[in-house]
Design a protein around this motif. Structure first.
Motif, PDB file in Angstrom:
ATOM      1  N   GLU A  71      73.084  80.585  31.964  1.00 30.76           N
ATOM      2  CA  GLU A  71      72.408  80.403  30.854  1.00 30.76           C
ATOM      3  C   GLU A  71      71.981  78.919  30.606  1.00 30.76           C
ATOM      4  N   VAL A 133      67.931  70.133  20.321  1.00 30.03           N
ATOM      5  CA  VAL A 133      68.087  71.090  21.241  1.00 30.03           C
ATOM      6  C   VAL A 133      67.049  72.460  20.698  1.00 30.03           C
ATOM      7  N   PHE A 134      66.907  72.432  19.557  1.00 31.63           N
ATOM      8  CA  PHE A 134      66.098  73.450  19.026  1.00 31.63           C
ATOM      9  C   PHE A 134      64.557  73.524  19.832  1.00 31.63           C
ATOM     10  N   GLY A 135      64.011  72.291  19.385  1.00 28.58           N
ATOM     11  CA  GLY A 135      62.552  72.291  20.585  1.00 28.58           C
ATOM     12  C   GLY A 135      62.736  72.629  21.838  1.00 28.58           C
ATOM     13  N   LEU A 137      64.808  75.024  23.224  1.00 24.75           N
ATOM     14  CA  LEU A 137      65.117  76.398  23.072  1.00 24.75           C
ATOM     15  C   LEU A 137      63.699  77.321  22.891  1.00 24.75           C
ATOM     16  N   MET A 138      63.017  76.849  22.082  1.00 26.74           N
ATOM     17  CA  MET A 138      61.572  77.166  21.694  1.00 26.74           C
ATOM     18  C   MET A 138      60.611  77.038  22.913  1.00 26.74           C
ATOM     19  N   ARG A 140      61.305  77.165  25.829  1.00 25.13           N
ATOM     20  CA  ARG A 140      61.948  77.700  26.779  1.00 25.13           C
ATOM     21  C   ARG A 140      61.668  79.294  26.405  1.00 25.13           C
ATOM     22  N   ILE A 141      61.646  79.803  25.307  1.00 21.18           N
ATOM     23  CA  ILE A 141      61.073  81.084  24.870  1.00 21.18           C
ATOM     24  C   ILE A 141      59.613  81.200  25.087  1.00 21.18           C
ATOM     25  N   THR A 142      58.933  80.211  24.833  1.00 21.31           N
ATOM     26  CA  THR A 142      57.551  80.303  25.113  1.00 21.31           C
ATOM     27  C   THR A 142      57.371  80.545  26.827  1.00 21.31           C
ATOM     28  N   LEU A 144      59.390  81.730  28.748  1.00 20.62           N
ATOM     29  CA  LEU A 144      59.939  83.050  29.468  1.00 20.62           C
ATOM     30  C   LEU A 144      59.075  84.221  29.031  1.00 20.62           C
ATOM     31  N   ARG A 145      58.377  83.983  27.830  1.00 20.17           N
ATOM     32  CA  ARG A 145      57.572  85.123  27.581  1.00 20.17           C
ATOM     33  C   ARG A 145      56.261  85.407  28.099  1.00 20.17           C
ATOM     34  N   PHE A 146      55.264  84.286  28.369  1.00 18.15           N
ATOM     35  CA  PHE A 146      54.131  84.111  28.803  1.00 18.15           C
ATOM     36  C   PHE A 146      53.666  83.527  30.175  1.00 18.15           C
ATOM     37  N   THR A 147      54.744  83.265  30.836  1.00 15.69           N
ATOM     38  CA  THR A 147      54.011  82.565  32.392  1.00 15.69           C
ATOM     39  C   THR A 147      54.584  82.976  33.617  1.00 15.69           C
ATOM     40  N   SER A 174      68.434  82.351  38.103  1.00  8.47           N
ATOM     41  CA  SER A 174      68.901  83.304  37.213  1.00  8.47           C
ATOM     42  C   SER A 174      68.670  82.726  35.783  1.00  8.47           C
ATOM     43  N   GLY A 177      64.979  83.717  35.090  1.00  8.44           N
ATOM     44  CA  GLY A 177      65.016  84.919  34.744  1.00  8.44           C
ATOM     45  C   GLY A 177      64.119  85.770  35.836  1.00  8.44           C
TER      46      GLY A 177
END
Lengths: 190, 190
Positions: A71, A133-135, A137-138, A140-142, A144-147, A174, A177
């Motif tokens: 993680e 840390v927030f930035g 994580l955001m 990372r979410i981007t 993960l979603r679109f690349t 891992s 993802g």
DNA sequence: CAACCTCTTTGATGCAGATCAAATTCTCAG
DNA sequence: CTGAGAATTTGATCTGCATCAAAGAGGTTG
């Protein structure tokens, strides 16, 4: 390796440390060492302390169908714990494992509570360091979603170039993802 | 709709509010209203305030190849801003758009700074309320990495059942990182 | 109520990456 | 050194979802 050399400078990025806080901190942290592969925290327990990594490398992982899913990686200058377990005082799914011989400064949750109650600047430190840390994580979410797998790996290289050579590739896969096989092909340029 | 009825109870989940803090807060928040489709924040500016949603629905989005990608939904009882822009006082890529007629309590960054400096319990409130967002972000990362489109949608239904009927499906799809067409098929059970 | 949006669904095709299987290289304990 | 297990790469096949295209379904505006 003294706390004064690693933890205090880290905190001074965010707050000024008074003599009283300095003393309270140094009285309460305990040095701890972990061998390669050793668990800093086991998911079967409630996480009751946070460790500040002075030297070494730690990963946060959980089990999915018997497989260890990474993680997060934390290296020198970062706090590690099982976030929800630590905050809510309940068990959670995460394990913490030393990937290298690791030296930390360990702080019990009740000592941290004392510091928060006694030194308002500790609250500020926690708020500001969480904010940074927030930035991540955001982003990372981007990512993960679109690349594509290739872009995910490139993004990882950008953001983790300092620890990349110290990591087994299966763990990187891992974290991203994707499968180990795909990561291998991406690295080979295919 | 009074601040005393929405914001203060929200904060009291985390801290006790003294009379002095109550007064300071109510003096500094300003009620604001936005029509459907109106921007609460435009990426071309620095984000200098946070809005606490009293009534309505807001999304955070950014542009990718001219398309609006939804990053987050916020409904009643949540603060909205452009996180990095607000913290670092620099422009960022995010827009905030009201998806319904929306009423908020608006707090300027300098007023928030004053509250942090004057009331240590505000620091604690910020720390604790950020902490509770953390778990959600981690769950979301897990959901994005290792689940099929169907599972992503199921997870979204679980975590957002209260606002789901108020959302256009195209926005849900971009939030989940899948196409609108795939979401439509998943919902139809295929 | 008709014309024109926007939102949602349906269909056909192609490909990135998962999966399964096996070979190769690395690493470290004995 | 050396052998065994772990880590990594390579190959072949399969599939879920993206992409492209177009047809319904609402909904709101003159």
């Amino acid at each position: 390796m003294l706390a004064a050399d690693t933890l205090l400078p880290h905190m001074e990025q965010y707050i000024r440390i008074s003599e009283a806080l300095r003393e309270a901190l140094l009285n309460r942290v305990r040095v701890a060492s972990y061998g390669k592969g050793q668990l800093l925290h086991d998911a079967r327990h409630v996480c009751t302390r946070s460790d500040f990594v002075q030297r070494g490398l730690v990963r946060l992982y959980y089990l999915r169908d018997g497989e260890k899913i990474t993680e997060y990686f934390s290296a020198e200058g970062e706090w590690v714990n099982s976030p929800n377990s630590f905050i809510k005082r309940l068990p959670d799914i995460y394990y913490l494992e030393a990937l290298e011989p690791t030296h930390t400064l360990s702080l019990q949750v009740q000592d941290l509570g004392y510091l928060f109650d006694t030194f308002p600047e500790m609250e500020r430190y926690a708020r500001l360091s969480m904010g940074s840390v927030f930035g991540h994580l955001m982003d990372r979410i981007t990512s993960l979603r679109f690349t594509s797998a290739k872009e995910k790996y490139a993004h990882f290289c950008d953001t983790h170039h300092d620890i990349l050579p110290r990591l087994p590739l299966g763990m990187v896969a891992s974290y991203l993802g994707i499968t180990q096989e795909t990561l291998s092909r991406v690295r080979a340029g295919r």
